[in-house]
Design a protein around this motif. Structure first.
Motif, mmCIF file in Angstrom:
data_model
loop_
_atom_site.group_PDB
_atom_site.id
_atom_site.type_symbol
_atom_site.label_atom_id
_atom_site.label_comp_id
_atom_site.label_asym_id
_atom_site.label_seq_id
_atom_site.Cartn_x
_atom_site.Cartn_y
_atom_site.Cartn_z
ATOM 1 N N ASP A 14 2.086 -14.382 -3.389
ATOM 2 C CA ASP A 14 1.670 -15.382 -2.409
ATOM 3 C C ASP A 14 2.619 -16.581 -2.419
ATOM 4 O OD1 ASP A 14 0.809 -16.168 -4.892
ATOM 5 O OD2 ASP A 14 -1.255 -16.560 -4.306
ATOM 6 N N GLU A 15 3.751 -16.462 -3.162
ATOM 7 C CA GLU A 15 4.744 -17.545 -3.230
ATOM 8 C C GLU A 15 5.954 -17.294 -2.332
ATOM 9 O OE1 GLU A 15 5.928 -18.611 -7.199
ATOM 10 O OE2 GLU A 15 3.893 -18.304 -7.942
ATOM 11 N N SER A 16 6.629 -16.124 -2.510
ATOM 12 C CA SER A 16 7.865 -15.844 -1.774
ATOM 13 C C SER A 16 8.271 -14.380 -1.951
ATOM 14 C CB SER A 16 9.010 -16.734 -2.285
ATOM 15 O OG SER A 16 9.342 -16.376 -3.620
ATOM 16 N N TRP A 17 9.239 -13.947 -1.117
ATOM 17 C CA TRP A 17 9.774 -12.600 -1.276
ATOM 18 C C TRP A 17 10.541 -12.501 -2.590
ATOM 19 C CZ3 TRP A 17 10.304 -14.074 4.149
ATOM 20 C CH2 TRP A 17 9.445 -13.343 4.997
ATOM 21 N N PHE A 43 11.133 -5.873 3.680
ATOM 22 C CA PHE A 43 10.359 -7.098 3.551
ATOM 23 C C PHE A 43 9.182 -7.029 4.525
ATOM 24 C CE2 PHE A 43 14.678 -8.350 2.517
ATOM 25 C CZ PHE A 43 14.527 -9.215 1.453
ATOM 26 N N ALA A 44 8.036 -7.558 4.132
ATOM 27 C CA ALA A 44 6.890 -7.650 5.036
ATOM 28 C C ALA A 44 6.055 -8.846 4.594
ATOM 29 C CB ALA A 44 6.054 -6.379 4.988
ATOM 30 N N ALA A 45 5.188 -9.294 5.468
ATOM 31 C CA ALA A 45 4.301 -10.406 5.130
ATOM 32 C C ALA A 45 3.015 -10.285 5.934
ATOM 33 C CB ALA A 45 4.973 -11.744 5.433
ATOM 34 N N THR A 46 1.955 -10.835 5.378
ATOM 35 C CA THR A 46 0.717 -10.945 6.131
ATOM 36 C C THR A 46 0.617 -12.381 6.652
ATOM 37 O OG1 THR A 46 -0.581 -11.517 4.164
ATOM 38 C CG2 THR A 46 -0.451 -9.183 4.750
ATOM 39 N N ASP A 54 1.120 -15.586 4.608
ATOM 40 C CA ASP A 54 0.094 -15.593 3.574
ATOM 41 C C ASP A 54 0.553 -14.883 2.301
ATOM 42 O OD1 ASP A 54 -2.419 -16.512 3.085
ATOM 43 O OD2 ASP A 54 -3.461 -14.889 4.108
ATOM 44 N N THR A 55 0.937 -13.615 2.457
ATOM 45 C CA THR A 55 1.338 -12.784 1.341
ATOM 46 C C THR A 55 2.696 -12.164 1.652
ATOM 47 O OG1 THR A 55 -0.977 -12.225 0.949
ATOM 48 C CG2 THR A 55 0.648 -10.846 -0.122
ATOM 49 N N TYR A 56 3.623 -12.284 0.711
ATOM 50 C CA TYR A 56 4.972 -11.749 0.858
ATOM 51 C C TYR A 56 5.050 -10.416 0.127
ATOM 52 C CZ TYR A 56 5.818 -16.596 2.118
ATOM 53 O OH TYR A 56 5.763 -17.821 2.718
ATOM 54 N N ARG A 57 5.583 -9.397 0.803
ATOM 55 C CA ARG A 57 5.648 -8.060 0.207
ATOM 56 C C ARG A 57 7.069 -7.520 0.272
ATOM 57 N NH1 ARG A 57 0.259 -5.855 3.309
ATOM 58 N NH2 ARG A 57 -1.228 -6.995 2.016
ATOM 59 N N VAL A 58 7.466 -6.818 -0.773
ATOM 60 C CA VAL A 58 8.763 -6.153 -0.792
ATOM 61 C C VAL A 58 8.596 -4.702 -1.242
ATOM 62 C CG1 VAL A 58 10.130 -8.238 -1.231
ATOM 63 C CG2 VAL A 58 9.321 -6.884 -3.156
ATOM 64 N N THR A 59 9.438 -3.874 -0.702
ATOM 65 C CA THR A 59 9.613 -2.516 -1.206
ATOM 66 C C THR A 59 11.021 -2.502 -1.769
ATOM 67 O OG1 THR A 59 8.211 -1.633 0.550
ATOM 68 C CG2 THR A 59 9.615 -0.063 -0.625
ATOM 69 N N CYS A 60 11.152 -2.138 -3.029
ATOM 70 C CA CYS A 60 12.470 -2.198 -3.649
ATOM 71 C C CYS A 60 12.766 -0.953 -4.467
ATOM 72 C CB CYS A 60 12.614 -3.449 -4.502
ATOM 73 S SG CYS A 60 11.360 -3.663 -5.757
#
Length: 68
Positions: A14-17, A43-46, A54-60
């Motif tokens: 909930d802070e950053s990618w 990269f994705a976010a809600t 709101d929420t930062y998401r990564v697939t790595c």
């Protein structure tokens, strides 16, 4: 000859990618040794009701050296 293996992880923050990517590397590092790199595939976010991220998401992909 060096042999590398790659695993794919998903993480969120909930802070950053960047923080989400660091969390993925930290989690992988608990069971995988010799991590060489983390490649951010996606990269994705809600978005919250206020219209802000709101929420930062990564697939790595995490690569690590396979040792004998």
């Amino acid at each position: 000859m060096t042999v590398l293996k790659v695993i794919e992880l998903m993480s969120e923050s909930d802070e950053s990618w960047e923080h989400a990517a660091q969390k993925a590397a930290d989690k992988a590092g608990k069971t995988v040794k010799n991590i060489r790199s983390v490649w951010i595939k996606d990269f994705a976010a809600t978005v919250g009701s206020d219209g802000k991220l709101d929420t930062y998401r990564v697939t790595c992909k995490v690569s690590f050296e396979v040792k004998d």
